[in-house]
Each structure stands twice: as C-alpha cells, then as structure tokens.
Design an enzyme around this catalytic site. Sequence first.
Site, PDB file in Angstrom:
ATOM      1  N   LYS A   1       0.847  -1.209   0.000  1.00  0.00           N
ATOM      2  CA  LYS A   1       0.000   0.000   0.000  1.00  0.00           C
ATOM      3  C   LYS A   1       0.876   1.251   0.000  1.00  0.00           C
ATOM      4  CE  LYS A   1      -2.026   1.679   4.059  1.00  0.00           C
ATOM      5  NZ  LYS A   1      -1.599   3.072   4.222  1.00  0.00           N
ATOM      6  N   ASN A   2       1.910   1.235   0.833  1.00  0.00           N
ATOM      7  CA  ASN A   2       2.697   2.457   1.007  1.00  0.00           C
ATOM      8  C   ASN A   2       3.684   2.725  -0.129  1.00  0.00           C
ATOM      9  OD1 ASN A   2       1.243   2.906   3.282  1.00  0.00           O
ATOM     10  ND2 ASN A   2       2.899   2.454   4.740  1.00  0.00           N
TER      11      ASN A   2
ATOM     12  N   ASP B   1       3.894   0.900  12.242  1.00  0.00           N
ATOM     13  CA  ASP B   1       2.674   0.256  11.726  1.00  0.00           C
ATOM     14  C   ASP B   1       2.506  -1.177  12.233  1.00  0.00           C
ATOM     15  OD1 ASP B   1       1.976   2.527  10.389  1.00  0.00           O
ATOM     16  OD2 ASP B   1       2.521   1.816   8.395  1.00  0.00           O
TER      17      ASP B   1
ATOM     18  N   CYS C   1      -5.452   7.948   9.191  1.00  0.00           N
ATOM     19  CA  CYS C   1      -5.736   7.361  10.502  1.00  0.00           C
ATOM     20  C   CYS C   1      -5.519   8.385  11.621  1.00  0.00           C
ATOM     21  CB  CYS C   1      -4.807   6.175  10.740  1.00  0.00           C
ATOM     22  SG  CYS C   1      -5.218   4.766   9.720  1.00  0.00           S
TER      23      CYS C   1
ATOM     24  N   ARG D   1      -0.203  14.491  13.038  1.00  0.00           N
ATOM     25  CA  ARG D   1       0.011  14.321  11.604  1.00  0.00           C
ATOM     26  C   ARG D   1       0.070  15.659  10.869  1.00  0.00           C
ATOM     27  NH1 ARG D   1      -2.078   8.657   9.384  1.00  0.00           N
ATOM     28  NH2 ARG D   1       0.015   8.732   8.557  1.00  0.00           N
TER      29      ARG D   1
ATOM     30  N   ARG E   1      -9.101  -0.678   3.870  1.00  0.00           N
ATOM     31  CA  ARG E   1      -8.179   0.386   3.461  1.00  0.00           C
ATOM     32  C   ARG E   1      -6.791  -0.180   3.151  1.00  0.00           C
ATOM     33  NH1 ARG E   1      -7.348   5.133   7.241  1.00  0.00           N
ATOM     34  NH2 ARG E   1      -5.844   5.357   5.578  1.00  0.00           N
TER      35      ARG E   1
HETATM   36  C1  UD1 Z   1       3.877   6.878   6.288  1.00  0.00           C
HETATM   37  C2  UD1 Z   1       3.042   5.641   6.086  1.00  0.00           C
HETATM   38  C3  UD1 Z   1       2.423   5.201   7.398  1.00  0.00           C
HETATM   39  C4  UD1 Z   1       3.505   5.041   8.469  1.00  0.00           C
HETATM   40  C5  UD1 Z   1       4.396   6.283   8.557  1.00  0.00           C
HETATM   41  C6  UD1 Z   1       5.596   6.106   9.468  1.00  0.00           C
HETATM   42  C7  UD1 Z   1       2.265   5.887   3.809  1.00  0.00           C
HETATM   43  C8  UD1 Z   1       1.135   6.108   2.878  1.00  0.00           C
HETATM   44  N1  UD1 Z   1       2.009   5.921   5.121  1.00  0.00           N
HETATM   45  O1  UD1 Z   1       2.993   7.902   6.750  1.00  0.00           O
HETATM   46  O2  UD1 Z   1       1.758   3.964   7.180  1.00  0.00           O
HETATM   47  O3  UD1 Z   1       2.892   4.844   9.716  1.00  0.00           O
HETATM   48  O4  UD1 Z   1       4.910   6.610   7.248  1.00  0.00           O
HETATM   49  O5  UD1 Z   1       6.354   5.007   9.085  1.00  0.00           O
HETATM   50  O6  UD1 Z   1       3.380   5.642   3.394  1.00  0.00           O
HETATM   51  N2  UD1 Z   1       5.319  14.740  10.719  1.00  0.00           N
HETATM   52  C9  UD1 Z   1       5.313  16.098  11.026  1.00  0.00           C
HETATM   53  N3  UD1 Z   1       5.259  16.991   9.993  1.00  0.00           N
HETATM   54  C10 UD1 Z   1       5.220  16.599   8.687  1.00  0.00           C
HETATM   55  C11 UD1 Z   1       5.237  15.214   8.385  1.00  0.00           C
HETATM   56  C12 UD1 Z   1       5.292  14.310   9.442  1.00  0.00           C
HETATM   57  O7  UD1 Z   1       5.329  16.489  12.192  1.00  0.00           O
HETATM   58  O8  UD1 Z   1       5.182  17.457   7.795  1.00  0.00           O
HETATM   59  C13 UD1 Z   1       5.340  13.757  11.835  1.00  0.00           C
HETATM   60  C14 UD1 Z   1       4.023  12.985  11.890  1.00  0.00           C
HETATM   61  O9  UD1 Z   1       3.033  13.682  12.619  1.00  0.00           O
HETATM   62  C15 UD1 Z   1       4.462  11.705  12.568  1.00  0.00           C
HETATM   63  C16 UD1 Z   1       5.904  11.518  12.060  1.00  0.00           C
HETATM   64  O10 UD1 Z   1       6.326  12.787  11.570  1.00  0.00           O
HETATM   65  O11 UD1 Z   1       4.479  11.875  13.959  1.00  0.00           O
HETATM   66  C17 UD1 Z   1       6.026  10.479  10.963  1.00  0.00           C
HETATM   67  O12 UD1 Z   1       5.217  10.829   9.870  1.00  0.00           O
HETATM   68  P1  UD1 Z   1       5.573  10.430   8.369  1.00  0.00           P
HETATM   69  O13 UD1 Z   1       6.864   9.683   8.326  1.00  0.00           O
HETATM   70  O14 UD1 Z   1       5.430  11.644   7.528  1.00  0.00           O
HETATM   71  O15 UD1 Z   1       4.398   9.422   8.043  1.00  0.00           O
HETATM   72  P2  UD1 Z   1       3.449   9.413   6.771  1.00  0.00           P
HETATM   73  O16 UD1 Z   1       4.244   9.683   5.550  1.00  0.00           O
HETATM   74  O17 UD1 Z   1       2.238  10.204   7.060  1.00  0.00           O
END
Ligand code: UD1
Length: 419
Positions: free
Chosen positions: A21-22, A302, A113, A118, A393
């Site tokens: 998925k990711n 995850d 989620c 986030r 999902r």
């Molecule tokens: C992706 C994965 C998700 C996984 C996560 C961490 C996909 C579609 N989803 O989510 O399944 O749980 O990586 O391995 O690939 N953060 C900020 N500011 C930002 C971006 C992130 O503060 O601009 C924080 C988030 O709130 C979170 C942490 O960084 O606490 C990790 O987020 P991130 O690595 O960006 O996860 P996703 O890309 O959303």
Amino acid sequence: MIARIRGNSKIEGEITVGGAKNSSLPILASLVLISEEIKIEKIPDISDVSEMISMIRSAGIAVNFEKNTVSARPSNLKGEIREFGSSIRASILLLGPLAVRTGHAELRYPGGCLIGKRSIDIHIEGLKKLGISVNEKNDMIEAVFDKVPEDVRIDLRFPSVGATEHLMMTSVLLNGIHTEIRNCAKEPEIVDLGKFLNSMGAKISGVGTDRISIDGVKKLNASVHSVIGDRIETGTYIIGALSSGGMLKINGISNNVMRNVTNELKKIGAKITASENALIVYPSDLRPFKLSTGPYPQFPTDLQPQMTLLACHVNGHSEITETVFEQRFGHVDELKKMGADISVDKNKIEVMPSKLHGAKLVGNDLRETATILFAAATADGPSEIEKFEIIFRGYENIYKKLKDIGIDFEILKIDREVS
Ligand code: UD1
C-alpha cells in the site's frame, strides 16, 4: 459494518501478500507527472488505492485498474481536485507535483488514521524551497508554483516518509535544477518509488540513504514497474501466527525488506525461515521483550499495535515504546476490553501476560482494526468488531485470506458500500 469473529482459532496455512500500500499510493500520485503511457503491476485492490485512483483521474490522468495492474496515460491535466482525497493522508503527495505541472493546485486537506497530530509542516517547508507557496484555507489546501531560481538544498527536521516522497516527486520535473534532500526517510517503499521514477527517466540518486539528490528533467518516458510486497501486511500475518502458535507460510515478500522485523522477532524466540520470495513462521516459545518503534530500519510503528497483542501471549512483562506517532494507543483500550493487562504511560505501553476473551470491539484506524481482528480470532469465545470496513483500506482480499488461515467470521451488518 459489523463483523462477528468466532474466536478460538489457530492462525495457520498459506497465503500470498499483495503489493505494498505504502509504495502504491506515492507511485500512483506520481502519475500526475507522466507524459507517456505507464503500466504498474501488483497494485493492491484496497480502498486507499481506489481513493488515490479517483484523485488522479479527477486531475486528468486516464487510469485503467484491472487484475492488480494500473495502466495510465496523460490527458488534460488540472490542478484542482475537490471531490476526493480527504480520507487518505497520502493525498498530500499530489500537491507539489500538480503545482509544478499546472502552476496552481488545490486539494481537500489530507485525512488518514487518527494516530497523532500528523502535521504537514515538513512538506510545506520543503515545497517553499522548491518555489511553491502553500496556503491552508478551511478544509482545502492550495499551492502556487512560480519557478525555482537556483539549485535547492532541503534539510528535513525529521525523516518523514511522506515528505521525503513528496519532495522527491516534486523535484523530478524541475528541469535543470539540482535538488538535495537531507535527513531523508529510508523506507523500502521510498526506494521503490525512486526506482519507478528512474525507470521513466528521472535522475534520482541516493534513495534508501539519508541523502537524496534529484537532477530535474524535462519529461518522463513510458515505463513498466512492479510494486514490492507489503511489509506491514506480511508483518501482521507473521505476528498473528506467532500469537496463536500456528504454522504459516507467507508468499510474495522479499526477505530483505522484512529483515528488521524478523530479526527483532527471532531475538525473542520466533522461529521464522525465509526463502527468496516467501517466509515460514513456526510455532514458537516467545520471551517477553522491550521494543521501540522508529524510522526505518528501526521497528515499524505500523506493527506496534500487533506487537502489543503479541506481548499479551508471552510469559512475562513486556515494554513497547512508540516514538513516531504520539497517539497510537487506541488498540490498548480495545485489548483491555478482552481482558488484557496493559497500561500506557506517556509513550510507553506495558503489557503483562493475559488470556484474552471475546468482546464487543471497535477499530478506529487501520492497524488497530487489524490488531483487534487477530486478537478476536485467537481469543476465547466470539467477538464483534464495529467499523470493520476500515480493514479494506489496507488489507487486500481479506475475506479469502482469513478463511485460508483458519479464521472463522461472518459479516452481521453492512451499513455502507465498501469497495
Ligand atoms: C507513512 C506511512 C504510514 C507510516 C508512517 C511512518 C504511507 C502512505 N504511510 O505515513 O503507514 O505509519 O509513514 O512510518 O506511506 N510529521 C510532522 N510533519 C510533517 C510530516 C510528518 O510532524 O510534515 C510527523 C508525523 O506527525 C508523525 C511523524 O512525523 O508523527 C512520521 O510521519 P511520516 O513519516 O510523515 O508518516 P506518513 O508519511 O504520514
């Protein structure tokens, strides 16, 4: 949708996991960059993928999705997508690429989620360096691109998976501009996205390390790509089998991308063997453990909820620290309803050995729902899971796979259409 799970099952048998998925979500988002026909294989048929396909169609990409294969060709690209996208976090990945291609992009604010704040500040800061200004207005987000005057260097304050992918995709068509991104995330799905983009003629180097360089090109060419297997789906089934003492063969996954998880499991006594494209999990006597989640190659967040379930089944006190998402503890209350002896202190979960019984449960996010599904399958007596549709999902072909591994269930109530 309510699912009734019979309980008292041993998770055993053989299944094949789907494409990740990711990987699929960023790869599909990057299709707004194409100029020629593209074919992508092993795209999982899950509802997050359907949502992303609706978004890129709405942006003007002609997409056909059949038998896990996406064929796409460019049509009349437009930057505004108003109808779709609020339910998946990965929708944000379209913002930069659409802004670069059309000058102006507007999307619904990204959902996903409910496991933490986030925030998208890392994305926005990086986009700014790439010449894109971003405005948040009510439930919409807007990006305007003018031009990048010179080479760009971006230092991420945290190795965000999404921001690494987003900035990489956004830089690909900045013709003549050299972009360097530092403190990048290194997840195998980022490597997969990089391979896909390079297969179309992008010039990206360093994927899988903490420093990625992109030399912008004018256009992307036709290509065929096959998505890697889903690590998290695989991990969920491995942990399910271990928590029930069953023997399970899992096909469709490379051992390389699972090693950070299987090594951790082997340390606590799990018997797992691997061949080129499959893993076998054997009944194992497991020891209590201490575990911390973190960016790859650390243990994936995850799989944290599933590990909490596993900790209930080992003989002693375990401790799990969640470092990525500040609110990823929803599964704890659900497991407590089943008799689990668990407590949470700040970001640390403490688990004592617990015999679980059936209960009325409700999943609130994808991995939480997967965890309570497997908890219910192995608990003593039946359970009911509300909002079961969340599982679609991220878990492909779930009804068949549950049957194939010995989980007995029925759907009691369908209250909305799911794809
Ligand atoms: C992706 C994965 C998700 C996984 C996560 C961490 C996909 C579609 N989803 O989510 O399944 O749980 O990586 O391995 O690939 N953060 C900020 N500011 C930002 C971006 C992130 O503060 O601009 C924080 C988030 O709130 C979170 C942490 O960084 O606490 C990790 O987020 P991130 O690595 O960006 O996860 P996703 O890309 O959303």
